[in-house]
Design an enzyme around this catalytic site. Structure first.
Site, PDB file in Angstrom:
ATOM      1  CD  GLU A 428      -2.999  -1.219   2.135  1.00  0.00           C
ATOM      2  OE1 GLU A 428      -2.666  -0.976   3.309  1.00  0.00           O
ATOM      3  OE2 GLU A 428      -4.149  -1.508   1.806  1.00  0.00           O
ATOM      4  CD  GLU A 503      -3.702  -7.235   2.888  1.00  0.00           C
ATOM      5  OE1 GLU A 503      -4.739  -6.718   3.339  1.00  0.00           O
ATOM      6  OE2 GLU A 503      -2.601  -6.665   2.876  1.00  0.00           O
TER       7      GLU A 503
HETATM    8  C1  GAL Z   1      -5.292  -3.942   3.863  1.00  0.00           C
HETATM    9  C2  GAL Z   1      -3.895  -3.743   4.395  1.00  0.00           C
HETATM   10  C3  GAL Z   1      -3.693  -4.468   5.693  1.00  0.00           C
HETATM   11  C4  GAL Z   1      -4.828  -4.191   6.620  1.00  0.00           C
HETATM   12  C5  GAL Z   1      -6.098  -4.616   5.979  1.00  0.00           C
HETATM   13  C6  GAL Z   1      -7.301  -4.322   6.816  1.00  0.00           C
HETATM   14  O1  GAL Z   1      -5.635  -2.918   3.004  1.00  0.00           O
HETATM   15  O2  GAL Z   1      -2.923  -4.157   3.485  1.00  0.00           O
HETATM   16  O3  GAL Z   1      -2.482  -4.025   6.241  1.00  0.00           O
HETATM   17  O4  GAL Z   1      -4.878  -2.835   6.878  1.00  0.00           O
HETATM   18  O5  GAL Z   1      -6.280  -3.898   4.804  1.00  0.00           O
HETATM   19  O6  GAL Z   1      -7.309  -5.000   7.990  1.00  0.00           O
HETATM   20 MG    MG Z   2      -2.292  -0.053   5.158  1.00  0.00          MG
END
Ligand code: GAL
Ligand code: MG
Length: 963
Positions: A428, A503
């Site tokens: 990010e 993710e």
């Molecule tokens: C993503 C990020 C993670 C965490 C997650 C939300 O966008 O990469 O670090 O913030 O969202 O829990």
């Molecule tokens: Mg972040």
């Protein structure tokens, strides 16, 4: 940064332990004498090293933010209040080190640190997640030495360390001093490869020799390299390579790097399933042939490559059953021990997890050793996240060197680890020139692993965008339809990169809805290979309250502001590594064996790529209308990697008529044969429930000796009242962070819509049409509830009734899906059976809806001391239910599980329908098929009161599956 293990034995001295500590408001006011050799007074406290100071009661507390920075100043400016800690300790330089170089190793310090030895400044380190090493030979003295390290809480580097998590300053990884020879092996870069077609291994070792004060001058040194198998036997003859030195001929000197190569090794492959390791031993010989330094690194022979849109390990398109992991401990913050890391990996393997993204920085170095040994694929991520200023810092030339240093030092540290299968440029941080610079460096420095970076593909299109920044398409939180569409592009030849979600399935609170739906598509669509669940562990920090009690705290509970509340608690396990209920679904989705029903019996498919199923044993259980009627061992011959075999149905199952009444299910469960590092013998690692006869589930008939409900003490059983509310989950909306939803449009708006419509406060009868009918039977009652959900009230949390019961009923038995908590979109792991459990405590840090069981035909509330039971049996379709010690209103009002007090009554909810859980806190909300539409819903049941003599229909299974 170098890839050689630290010194051991009498060549190393750990400085871990208790140090002296003083905290100042800012680095500007740290007095010079606090780092001088003779410290001139002041109030010093004790502090643990390694450790994060905000969790050590030294006067500065933890602070949690997600995207936003904890202070408003723009990069690279810092707030005026910027605590600086001075750490002091002393150590003795042994007399035996007199002729050696002395190196100080600081495992990691957050944010930046400066080092003073005996009052002399020796250096400055700026990466909170990688080690800094200082040659302190000049500053060190024989005998006693005084070391002072100044650590500053925030720095210009904080803008690239804006990961979602606690800001935890301090010396949080180990510190040591060690002796190194004047001429030494500085780095051992060992590249092990194995051709999956031929099985032939190769090894390329580059040993970099540091001639120290001699510079480029020395001639006659050589490096002797040997490959040793895990059992200690040599896997090769030793080979000697001359260390090049600056020759008279120009343009040929390429550094003091001795190169040794083997092309024809007979070695076993490394994979996450079969993590065979070897050791490369290197000795540095001086011109006389004497050994002046030696070191060793472990290697695994394996090949990682991308072919077409497939990510291959040893030629196989492996599944990435992954999870994102932070270094986190509820008591020590960013400091974790080897035991902590091992405990994470044990719990992960119990969920059949085989891959980890080290979100969002290089994890503790010992973590990679464990992953090599135990078998995990790792996406190693550089410590770069500039989320608050993501499109700015990545193009800022002032941060160019920062990008390169962070990425390159990670590669240098970790490249010998077979577990590392991809390099990540960070998280990010937008996508800018600094990324391309780092990607270029990594690709040249290590051609053996793909580069991974999410923001490179985020804005420019998955099919053709961001190629320079990412070799894989690694989106976060995509909808199932989106990854499916990408797979269609792959099939059409329009996209050529594997898609592995960096993710997905955000595990915040009661979550991970539709995980199995993701995998239905992943396993059947080209180009898709899996992903990394967000995330492994809640980041609760243990906090002592005024009354002496403790709780796991989240953002804002330390008085930290601005903060992002419980967004830091989004793990599959609690901060203490207690699995949340979704763990069972994760285990099932990742299961290594799949059993399906085919003509001729049960087809068993080994989903592993490199190993058989010899470590597992299979058993079957026949279940008729939820009641087990027989069980036994399933005799399965060898099933090689990727193979399927068909085994005949057990006779008891084969004899059943296909078209009788009642649902007939066959549960096939695979358990560990022997004790393994991750689980004791007999632990279930895979299971499937196969439908032999697909008839509606029948419920048991009226009990012959049920008593009159009038026999219950007055008030034992409360009246069933309509109920459409559930204590909103984090996925329904953030109850503590409404602004995030309203203003920043993060998370799900569903809760706001519910609240605006008064779903949480108004009587259910005002929201849905409701009528009910009660018929008294000689023993018990028949109750029928009818709900009419109007068009304007769609997408309700639930439709059902709530009643309360005397709390002496403390055990729950049911016939339906279990044994663990399950919801309409998270229940494929839950089998239909007969189950028993006690009344459960809330499993989530932020109280919310929990404990549901779906597809139930009968539930009994049992007074375990008398055996009295109140039984609800469906008269129509199966229902959903929960029985807890909390009303939805009480759960919704509570802000931490430590606030929850048991209700005076057992709170029972019986639902005709219940909304799925989805992953709307970050990602797609509940899919349409798991929402509640307009229309008529009916809930009908017989309620009976039973005295001890009669038992629940059939045999009982215990709550635990033995996972
Ligand atoms: C993503 C990020 C993670 C965490 C997650 C939300 O966008 O990469 O670090 O913030 O969202 O829990
Ligand atoms: Mg972040």
């Amino acid at each position: 940064m170098r890839a050689r293990p630290g010194a051991t034995g009498d060549r190393a001295q750990s400085l871990d332990g208790t140090w002296s500590f003083r905290l100042f408001d800012s680095p500007d006011v740290v007095p010079a004498e606090s780092v001088a050799i003779d410290e001139a007074g002041g109030q010093w406290q004790s502090i643990a090293v390694p450790g994060s100071w905000p969790v050590q009661d030294v006067g500065d507390r933890p602070h949690y933010t997600n995207i936003q920075m904890p202070f408003p100043e723009p990069p690279p400016q810092l707030p005026e209040h910027n605590p600086a800690g001075v750490y002091r300790t002393t150590f003795d330089v042994p007399s035996g080190w007199a002729d050696e170089r002395i190196v100080l190793h600081i495992g990691a310090a957050d944010s930046v640190h400066g080092v003073y030895l005996n009052g002399t400044f020796v250096g400055y380190g700026t990466d909170a997640r990688l080690a800094s090493e200082y040659d302190v030979t000049e500053a060190a003295r024989p005998g006693a030495n005084v070391l002072a390290v100044v650590v500053v809480r925030y720095s210009a580097h904080s803008f690239v360390e804006d990961q979602d998590g606690w800001w935890l300053a301090g010396l949080h990884r180990s510190v040591r001093v060690e002796a190194r020879p004047r001429v030494s092996l500085a780095d051992l870069d060992a590249r092990a490869d194995r051709d999956p077609e031929t099985g032939v291994g190769s090894l390329d070792v580059r040993a970099t020799v540091d001639f120290g004060d001699h510079g480029l001058a020395l001639e006659g040194y050589s490096v002797r390299t040997t490959l040793v198998a895990a059992d200690g036997t040599p896997a090769s003859e030793p080979r000697d390579a001359v260390v090049p030195h600056l020759a008279s001929k120009t343009y040929t000197f390429s550094g003091h790097i001795a190169k040794t190569r083997w092309d024809d090794l007979d070695v076993e492959a490394w994979s996450a399933e079969s993590p065979t390791l070897y050791t490369v031993e290197a000795q540095l010989l001086d011109p006389s042939g004497a050994v002046v330094d030696r070191t060793a690194v472990r290697v695994g022979f394996r090949r990682v490559e991308i072919e077409g849109a497939d990510f291959l390990v040893n030629g196989k398109r492996v599944w990435i059953f992954g999870v994102n992991r932070h270094d986190h401990h509820p008591d020590t913050g960013a400091t974790v021990t080897v035991d902590d890391m091992r405990a994470d990996l044990v719990a992960m393997r119990r969920m059949n997890i085989n891959a980890i993204r080290t979100s969002h920085y290089p994890n503790d170095p010992a973590f990679y050793d464990l992953c090599d040994e135990l078998g995990f694929y790792v996406v190693d991520e550089a410590n770069i996240e500039s989320h608050a200023y993501n499109w700015y810092v990545c193009g800022d030339p002032r941060y160019r060197a920062t990008w390169l240093e962070r990425g390159a030092r990670m590669v240098a540290r970790d490249r010998n680890h077979p577990c590392v299968v991809q390099w990540s440029l960070g998280n990010e941080s937008g996508y800018g020139v600094n990324h391309d610079a780092l990607a270029g460096w990594i690709r040249r420095a290590d051609r053996s692993r793909p580069v991974h970076y999410e923001d490179a593909i985020r804005f420019s299109g998955w099919a053709d965008g961001g190629h320079h920044g990412s070799d894989v398409v690694c989106p976060m939180y995509p909808a199932i339809a989106e990854i499916h569409a990408y797979g269609q592009q792959v099939a059409a030849g329009e996209a050529d990169r594997p898609l592995i979600m960096c993710e997905y399935s955000h595990a915040m609170g009661n979550s991970n809805g539709s995980l199995a739906d993701y995998w239905d598509v992943i396993t059947t669509t080209p180009g898709l290979q899996g992903g990394f669940i967000w995330e492994w562990k809640d980041h609760g920090l243990r906090q002592r309250l005024d009354d002496g009690s403790t709780r796991l705290a989240y953002g804002g509970q330390f008085g930290d502001t601005p903060h992002d509340a419980n967004f830091v608690a989004d793990g599959l396990v609690s901060a203490d590594v207690v699995p949340h209920p979704a763990a069972a679904e994760v285990t099932w989705v990742h299961r290594p064996v799949v059993s399906t029903l085919v003509d001729g019996g049960v087809q068993v498919t080994n989903r592993r790529f490199f190993t058989g199923l010899d470590d597992l044993v299979a058993g079957w259980e026949l279940v008729v209308d939820g009641v087990p009627v027989g069980s036994g061992a399933l005799d399965v011959a060898e099933v090689g990697p990727g193979e399927s075999v068909v085994v005949p149905l057990p006779p008891a199952a084969a004899e059943l008529q296909p078209d009788g009444d009642g649902r007939v299910l066959l549960t096939v469960t695979w358990r560990t044969r022997a004790d393994a590092w991750h689980a004791p013998a007999g632990s279930a690692v895979a299971w499937d429930q196969l439908t032999l006869r697909d008839a509606p589930l029948r419920a048991g008939g009226a009990s012959s000796d049920a008593g009159d409900l009038g026999g219950l003490e007055p008030g034992t059983l409360g009246e069933a009242r309509p109920n459409v509310w559930r204590a909103a989950t984090d996925n329904d909306g953030f109850k503590l962070l409404e602004d995030l939803v309203r203003v920043r449009e993060m998370g799900s708006p569903t809760l706001i819509q519910w609240r605006d419509a008064g779903i949480d406060t108004r009587p259910a009868e005002e929201i849905v049409g409701y009528s009910s009918e009660v018929v008294d039977l000689p023993a018990g009652q028949e109750v029928r509830h009818r709900f009419d959900v109007p068009e304007d009230a769609v997408d309700l949390p639930r439709v059902g009734v709530l009643l309360t019961v005397d709390p002496r009923f403390d055990e729950l038995r049911w016939i339906g899906r279990g044994p663990h908590e399950n919801y309409p979109d998270r229940r494929r792991s839950a089998t239909v059976g007969s189950w028993t459990t006690g009344v459960e405590a809330s499993p989530y840090l932020l109280p919310q809806e929990f404990g549901l069981r779906t597809e139930t035909t009968q539930v009994e509330l049992v007074d375990s001391s008398t055996g009295d039971r109140i039984r609800f049996t469906t008269l129509g379709d199966p229902f959903c239910w929960s029985a807890t010690r909390h009303t939805p209103a009480a759960l919704f009002a509570a802000v931490n599980d430590s606030d929850l007090v048991d209700d005076e009554r057992l709170v029972v909810c019986l639902d005709a329908a219940h909304r799925g859980v989805g992953t709307g806190s970050c990602g797609p909300d509940v899919l349409p098929q798991y929402r509640l539409g307009a229309g008529t819903y009916e809930l009908a049941y017989r309620v009976e009161y039973l005295r001890p003599a009669e038992s629940l229909t059939g045999e009982e299974n215990s709550m635990r599956r033995g996972m």
